[in-house]
Design an enzyme around this catalytic site. Structure first.
Site, PDB file in Angstrom:
ATOM      1  N   ASP A 156       9.366   0.550   4.907  1.00  0.00           N
ATOM      2  CA  ASP A 156      10.495  -0.100   5.566  1.00  0.00           C
ATOM      3  C   ASP A 156      11.341   0.899   6.343  1.00  0.00           C
ATOM      4  OD1 ASP A 156       9.503  -2.287   4.247  1.00  0.00           O
ATOM      5  OD2 ASP A 156      11.136  -2.424   2.797  1.00  0.00           O
TER       6      ASP A 156
ATOM      7  N   THR B 209       0.819  -1.220   0.000  1.00  0.00           N
ATOM      8  CA  THR B 209       0.000   0.000   0.000  1.00  0.00           C
ATOM      9  C   THR B 209       0.849   1.265   0.000  1.00  0.00           C
ATOM     10  OG1 THR B 209      -0.112  -0.094   2.419  1.00  0.00           O
ATOM     11  CG2 THR B 209      -1.948  -1.079   1.192  1.00  0.00           C
TER      12      THR B 209
ATOM     13  N   LEU C 180      12.189  -8.986   6.667  1.00  0.00           N
ATOM     14  CA  LEU C 180      12.312  -8.102   7.823  1.00  0.00           C
ATOM     15  C   LEU C 180      13.048  -6.813   7.479  1.00  0.00           C
ATOM     16  CD1 LEU C 180      13.213 -10.749  10.563  1.00  0.00           C
ATOM     17  CD2 LEU C 180      10.974  -9.756  10.044  1.00  0.00           C
ATOM     18  N   SER C 181      13.340  -6.630   6.213  1.00  0.00           N
ATOM     19  CA  SER C 181      13.935  -5.404   5.684  1.00  0.00           C
ATOM     20  C   SER C 181      15.287  -5.082   6.297  1.00  0.00           C
ATOM     21  CB  SER C 181      12.998  -4.208   5.812  1.00  0.00           C
ATOM     22  OG  SER C 181      13.402  -3.200   4.912  1.00  0.00           O
ATOM     23  N   SER C 182      16.215  -6.003   6.130  1.00  0.00           N
ATOM     24  CA  SER C 182      17.602  -5.695   6.471  1.00  0.00           C
ATOM     25  C   SER C 182      18.120  -4.565   5.595  1.00  0.00           C
ATOM     26  CB  SER C 182      18.473  -6.946   6.312  1.00  0.00           C
ATOM     27  OG  SER C 182      18.366  -7.483   5.009  1.00  0.00           O
ATOM     28  N   SER C 183      17.532  -4.375   4.403  1.00  0.00           N
ATOM     29  CA  SER C 183      17.978  -3.294   3.515  1.00  0.00           C
ATOM     30  C   SER C 183      17.698  -1.933   4.144  1.00  0.00           C
ATOM     31  CB  SER C 183      17.302  -3.404   2.151  1.00  0.00           C
ATOM     32  OG  SER C 183      15.889  -3.372   2.271  1.00  0.00           O
TER      33      SER C 183
END
Length: 383
Positions: free
Chosen positions: A171, A34, A124-127
């Site tokens: 994120d 979204t 889990l968006s390590s980026s």
């Protein structure tokens, strides 16, 4: 982890780091895809994080070391995209590029080490964690301060423009604005950030399938383009501007595939609102129903789930103590999040893992996560 990243820095560069920063990973609680559609989303910063240690150099050289590699990589002052095992450096390099775009002073030479207790590719968006921890470190190196909104925008711009992933603000926003025992609410049209208390007794369990979660390979970009096409066909700038009533009236203008993508986004934004209302009532059973409905929409309408993820949701939603379950993150592999009460523990998680192992011939990584605080500077001797 602070001592671990300091030790890696010492081992790699022969000195103590001047600066240590950390930024958490995040759970996408609800609001799948979204964000770049201008909608609303809820996320939770987790107690797993990525840690960066840096010290300035006077010779203009930039040396990079990851705890996942035995190699120190050296780059010069120019920002050049790297490939292969060194491609992770594109994230902090993208941060430097984004700092320049925001009119900030850029760091010169430095030594840089990174450690993480976040699993890569688990959704889990390590980026975002490496982007925000790097941004804080580089800002400390250059003795600059920015507000939290600018920090998360730098992280997003790094990923959009330099790395090449057209993500929204979710994120970086959650990693930046996270708060223990709270969810982060983002209205992405602002973007505007706030926190929502999480009722007591709720637990997050993550089941990482280790299946492919490479967003740069085009699947994410394809969904982005389909959503933009749907908005254009409906006569709105972004799908967040479309109501369900408008969608039903104008759906004949959309191709079947684009119509499915639009339905998912418009209904998902509605689910975010209903979830916030249920949280205010401390009705975790209703929250769980919205989570599972979100997954089914991802499975059938947005088609960013996988058979492995679907099987985990199928099993979890039959178990005592589970309020609901859904994929978390961009999809196309990665992980499932289950929201549970205290009846669901290690034994139940092991049962889920065993069923998955029998069916798919692989072991999922099981993580019991808690909410955590957002990105922060842990040590700075630069000032």
């Amino acid at each position: 982890m602070k001592n671990k990243v300091a030790a890696l820095f010492q081992q790699s560069f022969g000195a103590e780091p001047a600066i240590i920063t950390r930024a958490p990973g995040r759970i996408e609680f609800i609001g799948n895809h979204t964000d770049y559609n201008g909608g609303t989303v809820l996320g939770a910063a987790v107690d797993g994080a990525l840690w960066v240690a840096v010290s300035p150099r006077t010779d203009g050289r930039r040396r990079w070391r990851s705890g996942l590699s035995d190699t120190v990589v050296e780059t010069g002052g120019e920002l050049v995209k790297l490939k292969g095992d060194s491609s992770w450096i594109n994230y902090p390099q993208g941060v430097i590029d984004a700092m320049g775009a925001h009119g900030l002073d850029l760091p010169g030479g430095f030594d840089y080490a990174v450690e993480s207790d976040l699993p890569v590719g688990a959704g889990l968006s390590s980026s975002a964690a490496i982007e925000l921890s790097s941004a804080l470190a580089f800002l400390e190196l250059t003795q600059q301060k920015v507000d939290r909104e600018t920090l998360v925008k730098i992280g997003r711009k790094a990923e959009n423009d330099f790395v090449g992933v057209p993500c929204g603000i979710l994120d970086q926003g959650v990693s930046g604005f996270g708060q223990k025992d709270h969810l982060v609410f983002i209205d992405c049209r602002g973007p505007d950030f706030s926190t929502v208390p999480m009722p007591g007794g709720a637990h997050f369990w993550i089941f990482n399938t280790h299946t492919k979660h490479a967003l740069v390979d085009g699947l994410y970009e394809a969904r982005h383009k389909e959503c933009m096409a749907a908005a254009a066909d409906l006569g709105v700038k972004l799908l967040a501007d479309a109501t369900l009533e408008l969608f039903r009236q104008e759906v004949h203008k959309l191709s079947p595939t684009v119509a499915k993508r639009a339905r998912h986004i418009i209904e998902e934004i509605d689910r975010v609102g209903k979830t916030i209302a249920a949280l205010a009532d401390q009705d975790l059973a209703a929250v769980g129903q919205h989570l599972t409905a979100s997954h089914r929409s991802s499975q059938h309408a947005f088609e960013n789930s996988t058979p492995e993820l679907d099987s985990l949701v199928d099993q979890l939603t039959t178990m005592a103590g589970v309020y609901g379950a859904r994929l978390t993150g961009g999809g196309f592999g990665g992980a499932v999040m289950a929201l549970t009460d205290s009846r669901f523990g290690e034994a139940e998680a092991d049962q889920v893992a065993e069923v998955y192992r029998t069916r798919w011939g692989a072991d999922p990584q099981v993580l019991h996560m808690r909410t955590g605080d957002g990105a922060e500077v842990i040590r700075s001797h630069s000032r």
